[in-house]
Design a protein around this motif. Structure first.
Motif, short mmCIF file in Angstrom:
data_model
loop_
_atom_site.label_atom_id
_atom_site.label_comp_id
_atom_site.label_asym_id
_atom_site.label_seq_id
_atom_site.Cartn_x
_atom_site.Cartn_y
_atom_site.Cartn_z
N ARG A 104 37.14 -24.27 2.35
CA ARG A 104 38.41 -24.97 2.63
C ARG A 104 39.51 -24.51 1.68
O ARG A 104 40.65 -24.34 2.09
CB ARG A 104 38.21 -26.48 2.51
N ARG A 105 39.17 -24.33 0.40
CA ARG A 105 40.18 -23.89 -0.57
C ARG A 105 40.67 -22.48 -0.27
O ARG A 105 41.80 -22.12 -0.62
CB ARG A 105 39.62 -23.97 -1.99
N ALA A 106 39.85 -21.67 0.39
CA ALA A 106 40.22 -20.28 0.67
C ALA A 106 40.93 -20.11 2.02
O ALA A 106 41.38 -19.03 2.35
CB ALA A 106 38.98 -19.39 0.62
N ALA A 107 41.01 -21.19 2.80
CA ALA A 107 41.69 -21.11 4.09
C ALA A 107 43.20 -20.96 3.85
O ALA A 107 43.77 -21.60 2.97
CB ALA A 107 41.41 -22.34 4.92
N LEU A 108 43.83 -20.12 4.65
CA LEU A 108 45.26 -19.88 4.48
C LEU A 108 46.00 -20.17 5.79
O LEU A 108 45.50 -19.81 6.85
CB LEU A 108 45.51 -18.42 4.07
N PRO A 109 47.16 -20.76 5.79
CA PRO A 109 47.86 -21.25 4.60
C PRO A 109 47.22 -22.50 4.01
O PRO A 109 47.35 -22.78 2.83
CB PRO A 109 49.27 -21.54 5.09
N ALA A 110 46.53 -23.28 4.81
CA ALA A 110 45.80 -24.47 4.35
C ALA A 110 44.72 -24.76 5.38
O ALA A 110 44.77 -24.26 6.50
CB ALA A 110 46.74 -25.66 4.19
N TRP A 111 43.74 -25.58 5.01
CA TRP A 111 42.64 -25.91 5.92
C TRP A 111 43.18 -26.58 7.18
O TRP A 111 44.04 -27.42 7.06
CB TRP A 111 41.64 -26.83 5.21
N PRO A 112 42.75 -26.24 8.39
CA PRO A 112 41.69 -25.29 8.69
C PRO A 112 42.15 -23.84 8.64
O PRO A 112 41.33 -22.94 8.70
CB PRO A 112 41.23 -25.70 10.08
N GLY A 113 43.42 -23.61 8.53
CA GLY A 113 43.95 -22.27 8.29
C GLY A 113 43.99 -21.37 9.50
O GLY A 113 43.40 -21.64 10.53
N GLU A 114 44.74 -20.30 9.32
CA GLU A 114 44.85 -19.27 10.34
C GLU A 114 44.10 -18.02 9.93
O GLU A 114 43.79 -17.17 10.74
CB GLU A 114 46.32 -18.94 10.58
N THR A 115 43.82 -17.93 8.63
CA THR A 115 43.08 -16.80 8.09
C THR A 115 42.30 -17.29 6.88
O THR A 115 42.31 -18.47 6.57
CB THR A 115 44.02 -15.62 7.75
N PHE A 116 41.65 -16.35 6.21
CA PHE A 116 40.71 -16.72 5.17
C PHE A 116 40.78 -15.70 4.05
O PHE A 116 40.75 -14.50 4.28
CB PHE A 116 39.32 -16.74 5.82
N ASP A 117 40.88 -16.16 2.81
CA ASP A 117 40.92 -15.29 1.63
C ASP A 117 39.50 -15.14 1.09
O ASP A 117 39.05 -15.93 0.25
CB ASP A 117 41.86 -15.89 0.58
#
Length: 131
Positions: A104-117
């Protein structure tokens, strides 16, 4: 039933999954659904043969038989992997830790996110934060 399932798997290319099958009187099996995610529903004892399966699923016997079925399935998968591949890789993420918080912390821009770091999610600092 096994020959039908083998033929179905061969024709569809689906070799792992769960099938909802009915056997109408006077005809062969009919497949309603195939899913890659399935549950190991144990066969109920004889005394439940004429009762709704939904009710049987609420019993301790169902819970016990289901746990036994999963244990047997896992054992057979491990034995097959060791026997045929001579090596077994086990992914323990979310089994011994709670990785979803890190994800969840790595989801971008925020959870659930559009991408993943992924660099962040699998960094030494983040991996150490799993509980």
């Amino acid at each position: 039933l096994a020959p039908f399932v083998r033929e179905f798997a061969s024709r569809t290319g689906i070799d792992v999954g769960g099938m909802d099958i009915a056997f109408p009187e006077g005809s062969g099996p009919v497949v309603f659904e195939v899913s890659p995610i399935f549950d190991l529903n144990p066969e109920p004892p004889a005394e439940w043969a004429q009762r709704p399966y939904k009710e049987y699923k609420q019993t301790d016997d169902y819970t016990r038989r289901r746990a036994e079925a999963y244990a047997q399935c896992a054992q057979r998968i491990v034995e097959h992997a060791v026997r045929s591949r001579r090596c077994l890789f086990v992914d323990i993420d979310n089994t011994v830790n709670d990785a979803i918080n890190r994800i969840r912390r790595a989801a971008l821009p925020a959870w659930p996110g559009e991408t993943f770091d992924s660099a962040r999610a699998f960094s030494e600092t983040e991996l150490a934060s799993d509980r």
